[in-house]
Design an enzyme around this catalytic site. Structure first.
Site, PDB file in Angstrom:
ATOM      1  N   GLU A 197       0.887  -1.160   0.000  1.00  0.00           N
ATOM      2  CA  GLU A 197       0.000   0.000   0.000  1.00  0.00           C
ATOM      3  C   GLU A 197       0.919   1.202   0.000  1.00  0.00           C
ATOM      4  O   GLU A 197       1.767   1.348   0.873  1.00  0.00           O
ATOM      5  CB  GLU A 197      -0.902  -0.003   1.235  1.00  0.00           C
ATOM      6  CG  GLU A 197      -1.899  -1.124   1.188  1.00  0.00           C
ATOM      7  CD  GLU A 197      -2.596  -1.369   2.509  1.00  0.00           C
ATOM      8  OE1 GLU A 197      -3.671  -1.969   2.480  1.00  0.00           O
ATOM      9  OE2 GLU A 197      -2.051  -0.987   3.568  1.00  0.00           O
ATOM     10  N   TYR A 210       8.330  -0.734  -7.137  1.00  0.00           N
ATOM     11  CA  TYR A 210       7.483  -1.911  -6.976  1.00  0.00           C
ATOM     12  C   TYR A 210       7.118  -2.506  -8.337  1.00  0.00           C
ATOM     13  O   TYR A 210       7.157  -3.714  -8.526  1.00  0.00           O
ATOM     14  CB  TYR A 210       6.223  -1.583  -6.189  1.00  0.00           C
ATOM     15  CG  TYR A 210       6.472  -1.008  -4.812  1.00  0.00           C
ATOM     16  CD1 TYR A 210       7.652  -1.254  -4.117  1.00  0.00           C
ATOM     17  CD2 TYR A 210       5.529  -0.197  -4.196  1.00  0.00           C
ATOM     18  CE1 TYR A 210       7.877  -0.725  -2.861  1.00  0.00           C
ATOM     19  CE2 TYR A 210       5.748   0.342  -2.940  1.00  0.00           C
ATOM     20  CZ  TYR A 210       6.917   0.079  -2.273  1.00  0.00           C
ATOM     21  OH  TYR A 210       7.133   0.608  -1.035  1.00  0.00           O
TER      22      TYR A 210
END
Length: 163
Positions: free
Chosen positions: A123, A135
């Site tokens: 998150e 990511y």
């Protein structure tokens, strides 16, 4: 061991109980009020000690060294069954964009996979382009969004990485 972009060795190790104060200091350096890129409150030593003591929590420290080791980053993830979530990751200003964050995430992914974790969730503030790029470069894909997730009202992107 990996080398960063300055030729310094990046070493990753599991944090121990004695590292709680160091983790708190690193968190403050990465996310405290002195860092304009952050809107989080720094976690204290007691909070870090709880993470380190957690049986399903992975706490990693990254150091670089030419002559003497210098802590530059940390990662905390928590596993639940065959899934895990990245609780936090930080690299101190001045050491960013040199490979420590990527090395921490790769080490965490390998460790989690070895322990039976198949999926890692992230998150991240939707405005944190460097983290999202990292990511995604590791293979994570967007799977959701959490409106108003952060204290400042910011939205979180939810990403998934299959290990």
């Amino acid at each position: 061991m990996t080398r960063d972009e300055n030729g310094e060795d990046i070493e990753i190790r599991q944090a121990a109980a004695l590292d709680a104060a160091l983790l708190a200091a690193l968190h403050a350096a990465c996310f405290g009020k002195g860092d304009q890129s952050s809107q989080l409150r720094a976690w204290d030593e007691a909070a870090m000690a709880q993470f380190i003591a957690g049986p399903t929590t992975l706490c990693l420290l990254a150091t670089v060294a030419v002559e003497e080791p210098r802590p530059v980053g940390f990662l905390i993830a928590r596993a639940a069954g065959d899934e895990a979530e990245l609780i936090t990751i930080g690299v101190v200003r001045g050491s960013r964009n040199r490979g420590a964050g990527r090395t921490l995430l790769q080490h965490a992914s390998d460790t989690l996979k070895t322990s039976g974790v198949q999926t890692l969730f992230f998150e991240v503030d939707e405005t944190n382009a460097p983290a999202i790029a990292l990511y995604r470069a590791l293979g994570a894909e967007a799977v959701g969004r959490r409106p108003g997730y952060y204290e400042n009202g910011g939205d979180a992107a939810v990403l998934r990485l299959d290990l």
